[in-house]
Design a protein around this motif. Structure first.
Motif, PDB file in Angstrom:
ATOM      1  N   UNK A  51       0.830  -1.205   0.000  1.00 45.16           N
ATOM      2  CA  UNK A  51       0.000   0.000   0.000  1.00 45.16           C
ATOM      3  C   UNK A  51       0.862   1.251   0.000  1.00 45.16           C
ATOM      4  N   UNK A  52       1.888   1.267   0.854  1.00 44.96           N
ATOM      5  CA  UNK A  52       2.771   2.430   0.919  1.00 44.96           C
ATOM      6  C   UNK A  52       3.517   2.633  -0.392  1.00 44.96           C
ATOM      7  N   UNK A  53       3.946   1.526  -1.009  1.00 44.37           N
ATOM      8  CA  UNK A  53       4.668   1.630  -2.276  1.00 44.37           C
ATOM      9  C   UNK A  53       3.767   2.222  -3.357  1.00 44.37           C
ATOM     10  N   UNK A  54       2.534   1.728  -3.439  1.00 38.47           N
ATOM     11  CA  UNK A  54       1.605   2.272  -4.422  1.00 38.47           C
ATOM     12  C   UNK A  54       1.312   3.732  -4.186  1.00 38.47           C
ATOM     13  N   UNK A  55       1.164   4.113  -2.915  1.00 37.20           N
ATOM     14  CA  UNK A  55       0.890   5.515  -2.589  1.00 37.20           C
ATOM     15  C   UNK A  55       2.067   6.407  -2.942  1.00 37.20           C
ATOM     16  N   UNK A  56       3.295   5.929  -2.693  1.00 34.81           N
ATOM     17  CA  UNK A  56       4.483   6.720  -3.020  1.00 34.81           C
ATOM     18  C   UNK A  56       4.628   6.907  -4.524  1.00 34.81           C
ATOM     19  N   UNK A  57       4.363   5.857  -5.270  1.00 31.76           N
ATOM     20  CA  UNK A  57       4.482   5.946  -6.723  1.00 31.76           C
ATOM     21  C   UNK A  57       3.504   6.979  -7.279  1.00 31.76           C
ATOM     22  N   UNK A  58       2.254   6.918  -6.830  1.00 36.25           N
ATOM     23  CA  UNK A  58       1.261   7.868  -7.347  1.00 36.25           C
ATOM     24  C   UNK A  58       1.481   9.269  -6.806  1.00 36.25           C
ATOM     25  N   UNK A  59       2.009   9.395  -5.570  1.00 32.02           N
ATOM     26  CA  UNK A  59       2.185  10.722  -4.981  1.00 32.02           C
ATOM     27  C   UNK A  59       3.200  11.553  -5.754  1.00 32.02           C
ATOM     28  N   UNK A  79      -3.478  20.351  -6.747  1.00 36.38           N
ATOM     29  CA  UNK A  79      -3.561  18.895  -6.639  1.00 36.38           C
ATOM     30  C   UNK A  79      -2.892  18.420  -5.346  1.00 36.38           C
ATOM     31  N   UNK A  80      -1.740  19.025  -5.022  1.00 35.88           N
ATOM     32  CA  UNK A  80      -1.081  18.678  -3.766  1.00 35.88           C
ATOM     33  C   UNK A  80      -1.914  19.048  -2.560  1.00 35.88           C
ATOM     34  N   UNK A  81      -2.609  20.178  -2.655  1.00 36.26           N
ATOM     35  CA  UNK A  81      -3.506  20.605  -1.578  1.00 36.26           C
ATOM     36  C   UNK A  81      -4.633  19.596  -1.383  1.00 36.26           C
ATOM     37  N   UNK A  82      -5.204  19.110  -2.487  1.00 38.22           N
ATOM     38  CA  UNK A  82      -6.278  18.123  -2.398  1.00 38.22           C
ATOM     39  C   UNK A  82      -5.783  16.826  -1.765  1.00 38.22           C
ATOM     40  N   UNK A  83      -4.539  16.443  -2.078  1.00 40.56           N
ATOM     41  CA  UNK A  83      -3.981  15.212  -1.508  1.00 40.56           C
ATOM     42  C   UNK A  83      -3.708  15.345  -0.021  1.00 40.56           C
ATOM     43  N   UNK A  84      -3.316  16.550   0.409  1.00 41.59           N
ATOM     44  CA  UNK A  84      -2.975  16.768   1.814  1.00 41.59           C
ATOM     45  C   UNK A  84      -4.165  17.207   2.659  1.00 41.59           C
ATOM     46  N   UNK A  85      -5.237  17.679   2.021  1.00 37.59           N
ATOM     47  CA  UNK A  85      -6.391  18.190   2.766  1.00 37.59           C
ATOM     48  C   UNK A  85      -6.999  17.180   3.738  1.00 37.59           C
ATOM     49  N   UNK A  86      -7.041  15.877   3.404  1.00 36.76           N
ATOM     50  CA  UNK A  86      -7.581  14.912   4.371  1.00 36.76           C
ATOM     51  C   UNK A  86      -6.893  14.965   5.732  1.00 36.76           C
ATOM     52  N   UNK A 139      -6.860  12.372  -5.769  1.00 33.92           N
ATOM     53  CA  UNK A 139      -5.840  12.583  -4.736  1.00 33.92           C
ATOM     54  C   UNK A 139      -6.484  12.712  -3.363  1.00 33.92           C
ATOM     55  N   UNK A 140      -7.633  13.395  -3.304  1.00 33.83           N
ATOM     56  CA  UNK A 140      -8.332  13.548  -2.017  1.00 33.83           C
ATOM     57  C   UNK A 140      -8.841  12.197  -1.510  1.00 33.83           C
ATOM     58  N   UNK A 141      -9.433  11.410  -2.400  1.00 31.39           N
ATOM     59  CA  UNK A 141      -9.947  10.091  -2.002  1.00 31.39           C
ATOM     60  C   UNK A 141      -8.815   9.192  -1.518  1.00 31.39           C
ATOM     61  N   UNK A 184       9.633   3.647  -4.216  1.00 40.50           N
ATOM     62  CA  UNK A 184       8.434   4.155  -4.873  1.00 40.50           C
ATOM     63  C   UNK A 184       8.603   5.486  -5.571  1.00 40.50           C
ATOM     64  N   UNK A 185       9.287   6.430  -4.927  1.00 39.29           N
ATOM     65  CA  UNK A 185       9.419   7.750  -5.535  1.00 39.29           C
ATOM     66  C   UNK A 185      10.254   7.727  -6.815  1.00 39.29           C
ATOM     67  N   UNK A 186      11.457   7.098  -6.801  1.00 38.01           N
ATOM     68  CA  UNK A 186      12.174   7.001  -8.081  1.00 38.01           C
ATOM     69  C   UNK A 186      11.449   6.115  -9.091  1.00 38.01           C
ATOM     70  N   UNK A 187      10.787   5.050  -8.600  1.00 38.47           N
ATOM     71  CA  UNK A 187      10.042   4.188  -9.523  1.00 38.47           C
ATOM     72  C   UNK A 187       8.909   4.969 -10.177  1.00 38.47           C
ATOM     73  N   UNK A 188       8.242   5.821  -9.403  1.00 37.57           N
ATOM     74  CA  UNK A 188       7.191   6.648  -9.975  1.00 37.57           C
ATOM     75  C   UNK A 188       7.726   7.576 -11.037  1.00 37.57           C
ATOM     76  N   UNK A 189       8.903   8.144 -10.790  1.00 41.92           N
ATOM     77  CA  UNK A 189       9.519   9.032 -11.778  1.00 41.92           C
ATOM     78  C   UNK A 189       9.881   8.278 -13.056  1.00 41.92           C
TER      79      UNK A 189
END
Length: 445
Positions: A51-59, A79-86, A139-141, A184-189
């Motif tokens: 779950x964390x890996x998937x979230x990092x890749x999409x983030x 978009x970043x605001x929507x992701x962090x708003x929760x 991103x919010x969901x 995840x972060x480099x893989x996402x890139x």
């Protein structure tokens, strides 16, 4: 980056009874099997890692997609605001519901929701459409469901491992989170450079893996509830009150809230700095890969620092370290040098996370685990939703260099304020339990 620092005299009054496994260990009973042989813990660890890996890749894919597709830092900030708003609007209620509902079932539903939202974004991008409203909604969901999942998973750990292995388990969990960032972060890139939709489709697959692992776990994730749920508002107030009464926790989390807000803006500034220096999305992957090693090192040495530095000392040292590191981001566009800066910052954050996570899970009664975690998330991370939004507009108005220096100046002010924190330290019982776990469990090394 979060830290939990209840005052010891208050925490001892609230500490739960000693776990039977810990009592047996003190009485000379054989130690339980290694965490690696604990089937349910391994499944939980792997599932949460996926779950964390998937979230990092999409983030990392969200801001890359917006900036490289539209060139708008303000749109990326939205978009970043929507992701962090929760973190601001979901935390408290999520904590209360985690304490009410079946935690394992809730985590399964969270994986399903994240899977569907990531797949929807991937399909949209694959078809050639980059819709900012859709990205914001997804991103919010995903951010909201991630909070439910994280609070439930943290509360579940103490139910799948013996009490004396809790420090090693929490250190292993922090290392897992840092590994997810490292990969995840480099893989996402990299995935983004191959195809814009690839990171989101990968995230959907990762949540599927987590879903399967949760379905295979046998143990319950909470104590048996002997009382029917009460008034939701009263339960929320109870969680906030318990947390707020911890004097050092209260002021320490306010300090962490400020630093989290600043790091959100700094993370967005990093992408702009690299972009303006002529770097690619892959360069962001290099930076995050280098910084991830610092997070891993901090996680694996967390119990070492816990035994040698007080909670107050960790928090002050972290604030000062971040204040020194932040202005360096404005001085270079070299991915390796920027990676080293974020490496040191991530190491500081990981050490604080391990110490805080062990302490909070160890002293909070099970019936309050979700609510206390939600309250701390609200205090520590709620304001971070404004950091990405403000950072995006500041970058467009003042440029990357001036924005980074402004962020660094604010962090320096927080570091000075941290010197006013009251003294606090771990309860002696927790310090004793951490030492043998770190010394004997391979997961803690």
């Amino acid at each position: 980056m979060t830290a939990l620092h209840p005052a010891p005299e208050e925490a001892l009054e609230q500490a739960p009874e000693q776990a039977p496994e810990a009592a047996a260990a003190e009485a000379g009973a054989p130690r339980p099997p290694s965490l690696r042989r604990n089937r349910d813990f391994v499944l939980l660890w792997v599932g949460a890692g996926a779950t964390a890996l998937g979230a990092r890749v999409s983030s990392i894919a969200y801001p890359l997609l917006v900036i490289w597709a539209t060139g708008s830092a303000s749109a990326a900030g939205l978009v970043g605001f929507a992701a962090a708003l929760p973190n601001l609007v979901v935390q408290l209620h999520a904590g209360a519901l985690v304490d009410r509902w079946d935690r394992r079932r809730l985590m399964i539903l969270c994986d399903l929701g994240c899977l569907l939202s990531a797949a929807a974004v991937g399909a949209s991008v694959y078809s050639g459409h980059v819709w900012i409203p859709l990205l914001m909604a997804a991103a919010f969901v995903q951010g909201s469901l991630a909070i439910f999942y994280r609070l439930a998973e943290r509360a579940a750990v103490r139910h799948v491992v013996p009490g004396e292995q809790l420090p090693a388990a929490m250190a292993g969990n922090e290392a897992r989170g840092q590994a997810a960032g490292l990969l995840g972060l480099p893989a996402g890139s990299v995935l983004y450079t191959l195809a814009r939709s690839a990171p989101f489709l990968f995230s959907a697959v990762a949540h599927t893996v987590s879903l399967v692992s949760l379905l295979l776990i046998r143990k319950n994730f909470q104590d048996e509830r002997t009382q029917a749920p009460g008034n939701l508002r009263a339960e929320l107030a109870e969680g906030l009150s318990w947390t707020w009464k911890q004097r050092f926790l209260r002021w320490g989390m306010l300090l962490i809230a400020g630093s989290n807000l600043l790091f959100q803006g700094l993370s967005l500034a990093l992408i702009v700095v690299v972009n303006e220096a002529g770097g690619s999305a892959a360069a962001i992957g290099v930076i995050t890969a280098v910084s991830g090693t610092g997070g891993m090192f901090g996680a694996l040495t967390g119990t070492f620092w816990m035994r040698r530095v007080s909670l107050r000392g960790l928090l002050i040292g972290g604030a000062v370290g971040w204040a020194v590191l932040m202005p360096l981001v404005a001085l270079t566009g070299n991915p390796v040098l920027l990676g080293l800066v974020f490496l040191a910052a991530a190491m500081i954050g990981s050490v604080t996370n391990v110490a805080g996570g062990v302490y909070q899970v160890g002293i909070t009664p099970d019936r309050l685990q979700g609510r206390v975690g939600g309250a701390m998330g609200l205090i520590g991370s709620g304001a971070a939703s404004l950091g990405m939004l403000g950072g995006g507009f500041a970058l467009e108005a003042f440029g990357a260099t001036h924005t980074v220096y402004g962020i660094a100046a604010a962090m320096a002010a927080l570091a000075l304020l941290s010197l006013l924190l009251p003294h606090a330290d771990y309860p002696e019982s927790l310090r004793r339990s951490a030492a043998p776990a770190a010394a004997t469990d391979p997961e803690a090394k």
